[in-house]
Design an enzyme around this catalytic site. Structure first.
Site: not given
Ligand SMILES: Cc1ncc(COP(=O)(O)O)c(C=O)c1O
Length: 369
Positions: A176, A196, A232, A318
């Site tokens: 984050q 992402h 790969t 949820c």
């Molecule tokens: C602090 C943190 N770590 C890990 C993740 C997991 O990321 P990914 O969707 O790439 O597995 C997230 C995303 O939700 C996140 O906010």
């Protein structure tokens, strides 16, 4: 549709998508193949890795590309556990992402001792408590850089130097934080992040490893980009990740400033609402505004906002009635607030009209028993 859940994921930037599609077409060959097209893909990838290393101010060897931050978190915890079987103690916190807590729990089920660092009233990790938890057999300290619910940014440098002095590995989930604030990976032993969250594609993440440190890979197989992760190489995803990273660095300050203004605008409006409590604090990045809307339940609240075409999140979509946000509880010590919290996450794409619509929806929100 009003999207205010950018901490969950971000829409891919059009130029990142363009790089992804173009690379998939132009560099489709398996970069592990020894023929001419494979060699071209390999060379192309090396250039991409060099660019990523340059953007992050690290070396190419530090970079282990994988599928996600979830994979990176699991890999480092389990990979170190395999490499150092005599070290059976892990230090983490209650405000980590589920992918970190999940990996820790899996190790705990195998007999590992786990300690959780407390947070101060500001939501920052209590370094004295951390110090008191360190043991001879501590495998690693894993503490998140920016909490995904409250946006609180932790003092990574101080934690890193404490761990370095104690000669204990320090891993941080910087998912984050990456691209939003400057992060010096060189101060860390290991770090995880994901494309992402920075307007890149889903399915590509990064595990940073200090060059003199090693662990047992989870995915064994043929020779690939890194001995720590076979398969790969995801050439096009990597190129897209590099472009997303580049954009996040180029526009970091301007986006931060814009989002800060949006946050101030929103907080001013929310502060005037008697049912709303602001949970994010002075240490929170502007991207995440965590609030409690008293006398509401997040499981129903998310549906309510959806009925206004507004997407935001709570601890989890949820979240059951008895559940609460450990991250919100850590800073408020207030169960009612922890059980009625919502995360509004902002972007440079967010508009004032969107925030006005959110505020209006909050004003009309029905009370729950
Ligand atoms: C602090 C943190 N770590 C890990 C993740 C997991 O990321 P990914 O969707 O790439 O597995 C997230 C995303 O939700 C996140 O906010």
């Amino acid at each position: 549709m009003i999207y205010l859940d950018y901490a969950a994921t971000t829409p891919i930037d059009p130029s990142v998508l363009n790089v992804w599609v173009r690379t998939e077409q132009e560099q489709f060959a398996n970069a592990n193949s020894s023929h001419i097209l494979g060699q071209r893909a390999w060379t192309f990838l090396q250039t991409q890795l060099s660019q990523m290393a340059e953007l992050l101010h690290v070396q190419k060897d530090n970079l282990i590309l994988c599928s996600s931050a979830t994979e990176a978190n699991n890999t480092i915890l389990k990979g170190l556990a395999l490499k150092y079987p005599h070290k059976k103690h892990i230090i983490t916190s209650m405000i980590e992402h589920a992918s970190l807590i999940g990996a820790v729990s899996a190790l705990e089920a195998q007999g590992y001792d786990v300690d959780f660092v407390e947070t101060t009233n500001d939501g920052l990790f209590d370094l004295n408590h951390l110090k008191s938890l360190l043991r001879e057999d501590t495998l690693l300290v894993s503490l998140i850089a920016v909490n995904s619910e409250t946006g609180i940014l932790q003092p990574l440098d101080a934690i890193a130097s404490l761990c370095r002095n104690a000669k204990i590995f320090f891993h941080s989930d910087v998912t984050q934080a990456m691209g939003k604030v400057p992060i010096d990976l060189n101060t860390l032993d290991f770090a995880s992040c994901s494309a992402h969250k920075i307007y890149g594609p889903k399915g590509i993440g990064l595990l940073y490893r200090r060059e003199d440190l090693s662990f047992i890979p989870l995915l064994h197989g043929g020779h690939s980009l890194s001995p720590y992760r076979s398969s790969t190489p995801q050439t096009a995803l990597i190129a897209a990740f590099v472009r997303a990273l580049e954009l996040s660095m180029i526009h970091q300050k301007e986006r931060f400033d814009k989002i800060s203004k949006l946050k101030t605008y929103l907080i001013d409006k929310l502060n005037a609402m008697p049912r709303v409590r602001i949970n994010s604090n002075a240490y929170s990045l502007p991207h995440i505004v965590n609030i409690s809307i008293l006398k509401t339940r997040p499981d129903k609240g998310i549906d309510y906002f959806s009925s206004y075409d507004i997407c935001l999140s709570s601890k989890s979509a949820c979240c059951g009635q008895d559940e609460y946000s450990a991250s919100v509880y850590a800073i408020t010590k207030d169960m009612e607030r922890a059980q009625s919290s919502y995360r509004i996450s902002l972007s440079h794409l967010t508009t004032l009209d969107e925030l006005d619509a959110l505020v209006e929806a909050i004003e009309r929100m029905p009370y729950e028993d």
